[in-house]
Design a protein around this motif. Structure first.
Motif, short mmCIF file in Angstrom:
data_model
loop_
_atom_site.label_atom_id
_atom_site.label_comp_id
_atom_site.label_asym_id
_atom_site.label_seq_id
_atom_site.Cartn_x
_atom_site.Cartn_y
_atom_site.Cartn_z
N ALA A 55 1.05 21.25 15.33
CA ALA A 55 1.74 22.15 16.25
C ALA A 55 1.59 21.64 17.67
O ALA A 55 0.64 20.93 18.01
N SER A 56 2.53 22.03 18.53
CA SER A 56 2.49 21.66 19.93
C SER A 56 3.11 22.78 20.76
O SER A 56 4.19 23.29 20.41
N GLY A 57 2.44 23.14 21.84
CA GLY A 57 2.97 24.17 22.71
C GLY A 57 3.19 25.50 22.02
O GLY A 57 4.12 26.24 22.37
N GLY A 58 2.38 25.79 21.02
CA GLY A 58 2.51 27.05 20.30
C GLY A 58 3.57 27.04 19.22
O GLY A 58 3.77 28.04 18.53
N SER A 59 4.26 25.89 19.05
CA SER A 59 5.30 25.79 18.02
C SER A 59 4.83 24.88 16.89
O SER A 59 4.25 23.81 17.14
N LEU A 60 5.10 25.29 15.64
CA LEU A 60 4.73 24.49 14.48
C LEU A 60 5.81 23.43 14.27
O LEU A 60 6.95 23.74 13.92
N ILE A 61 5.47 22.16 14.49
CA ILE A 61 6.43 21.07 14.43
C ILE A 61 6.48 20.45 13.03
O ILE A 61 7.55 20.12 12.53
N VAL A 62 5.31 20.25 12.43
CA VAL A 62 5.20 19.73 11.06
C VAL A 62 4.49 20.80 10.24
O VAL A 62 3.35 21.16 10.54
N ASN A 63 5.15 21.29 9.22
CA ASN A 63 4.70 22.50 8.53
C ASN A 63 4.42 22.25 7.05
O ASN A 63 5.31 22.33 6.21
N GLY A 64 3.17 21.89 6.74
CA GLY A 64 2.75 21.77 5.35
C GLY A 64 3.42 20.65 4.57
O GLY A 64 3.75 20.81 3.40
N VAL A 65 3.61 19.49 5.20
CA VAL A 65 4.33 18.39 4.56
C VAL A 65 3.47 17.68 3.53
O VAL A 65 2.36 17.24 3.82
N THR A 66 4.01 17.58 2.32
CA THR A 66 3.42 16.78 1.25
C THR A 66 4.45 15.72 0.86
O THR A 66 5.61 16.05 0.58
N LEU A 67 4.03 14.45 0.88
CA LEU A 67 5.00 13.36 0.73
C LEU A 67 4.29 12.11 0.24
O LEU A 67 3.14 11.86 0.60
N ASP A 68 4.99 11.32 -0.59
CA ASP A 68 4.45 10.05 -1.06
C ASP A 68 5.50 8.96 -0.92
O ASP A 68 6.65 9.15 -1.32
N ALA A 69 5.08 7.82 -0.37
CA ALA A 69 5.92 6.62 -0.33
C ALA A 69 5.24 5.56 -1.18
O ALA A 69 4.14 5.10 -0.86
N ALA A 70 5.87 5.19 -2.28
CA ALA A 70 5.27 4.24 -3.21
C ALA A 70 5.20 2.85 -2.60
O ALA A 70 6.03 2.48 -1.76
N MET B 248 0.83 -1.20 0.00
CA MET B 248 0.00 0.00 0.00
C MET B 248 0.87 1.26 0.00
O MET B 248 1.99 1.24 0.51
N SER B 249 0.33 2.33 -0.54
CA SER B 249 1.05 3.60 -0.56
C SER B 249 0.74 4.41 0.69
O SER B 249 -0.29 4.22 1.35
N ILE B 250 1.66 5.31 1.03
CA ILE B 250 1.46 6.27 2.11
C ILE B 250 1.56 7.65 1.49
O ILE B 250 2.55 7.96 0.81
N SER B 251 0.55 8.49 1.70
CA SER B 251 0.53 9.80 1.07
C SER B 251 0.13 10.87 2.07
O SER B 251 -0.80 10.68 2.85
N LEU B 252 0.86 11.98 2.05
CA LEU B 252 0.55 13.13 2.91
C LEU B 252 0.36 14.36 2.03
O LEU B 252 1.14 14.57 1.08
N GLU B 253 -0.65 15.16 2.34
CA GLU B 253 -0.94 16.36 1.57
C GLU B 253 -1.11 17.55 2.51
O GLU B 253 -2.07 17.61 3.28
N LYS B 254 -0.14 18.45 2.50
CA LYS B 254 -0.18 19.71 3.26
C LYS B 254 -0.52 19.47 4.74
O LYS B 254 -1.42 20.09 5.31
N VAL B 255 0.23 18.58 5.36
CA VAL B 255 -0.03 18.19 6.75
C VAL B 255 0.65 19.17 7.71
O VAL B 255 1.85 19.48 7.57
N HIS B 256 -0.12 19.65 8.68
CA HIS B 256 0.39 20.55 9.72
C HIS B 256 0.10 19.94 11.09
O HIS B 256 -0.93 19.31 11.31
#
Length: 254
Positions: A11-26, A1-9
């Motif tokens: 945040a924790s404690g007021g800090s942006l930890i993952v910022n707009g991640v777009t990614l595909d694993a075939a 199966m594929s893993i796909s992320l589209e503009k994932v955000h």
């Protein structure tokens, strides 16, 4: 199966930890997730298996939005191997690996032949079948990590996520673990610190910096002297290894 992320955000404690991640694993490939400490690698893995919930954006596993799936449904298809875990309980290797069948069984269900086959296959995959009766606390660090992976494989996942699986291991066990992971017939995302090991064993690399993906592609395209300087803060020379044919990094000291 594929893993796909589209503009994932996230945040924790007021800090942006993952910022707009777009990614595909075939499907069936091994994706190496690289980046300095604090770049968001571990958080991203936890978002993919929904240990943490996405605040915006979409993550899909095999085309299904994880927001529509229960944690039990995700656990049936996606296994997560966290950084080295310890326990004081006197438990055998076999008992640890059997825990991998939990998502496929109810609290009152009997142990079935398919459960036994999954556990035996998982132990065989990691070369620990002959040590199934050993107690956890008697194992070496490399053996414990193999058991962690066997527990994950016993879930019979389509996707396998690993967070620094070679952390604190000697070089022999680092090579053994990553060679094992790269041969598995599943889609893998593995967070790593060692760039040379990532280049040796991963089909593609995604480099994170300050919560963003700043480079993605085959190792020979991603690992450039400029990227290593800008992201990791070190100077390096890159050449192609005559042994394995992948790129090899030589670091420069001041």
């Amino acid at each position: 199966m594929s893993i796909s992320l589209e503009k994932v955000h996230w945040a924790s404690g007021g800090s942006l930890i993952v910022n707009g991640v777009t990614l595909d694993a075939a499907p069936g490939t091994t994706l190496g997730l690289l980046g300095p400490n604090g770049s968001g690698k571990s958080s991203l893995l936890r978002l993919i298996c929904r240990i943490r919930k996405v605040q915006s954006g979409v993550i899909t596993l095999g085309g299904e939005d994880i927001a529509t799936l229960s944690q039990a449904q995700i656990a049936k298809s996606t296994a997560f191997v966290e950084q080295q875990a310890t326990t004081e309980i006197q438990v055998s290797v076999l008992d640890v690996v059997k825990l991998g069948r939990t998502p496929h069984r109810s609290p009152i269900s009997i142990w079935k032949s398919e459960d036994e086959a999954a556990v035996q296959d998982a132990l065989t995959h990691v070369g620990m079948l002959d040590k199934a009766s050993r107690f956890w606390h008697t194992l070496s660090g490399g053996e414990k990590q193999r058991v962690h992976i066997a527990r994950a494989l016993a879930q019979t996942p389509s996707q396998l996520l690993l967070d620094e699986p070679t952390n604190h291991l000697d070089i022999q066990h680092q090579l053994d673990i990553l060679a094992l992971v790269s041969r598995l017939p599943v889609t893998c995302i593995v967070a790593l610190h060692d760039l040379n090991l990532a280049a040796m064993f991963c089909d593609n690399l995604a480099v994170m910096h300050a919560g963003e993906i700043v480079a993605f592609g085959p190792p020979e395209q991603v690992l450039t002297e400029t990227l290593i300087r800008d992201v990791f803060g070190v100077s390096a020379h890159i050449e192609r290894s005559s042994y394995h044919g992948r790129c090899h990094i030589q670091y420069k000291t001041a």
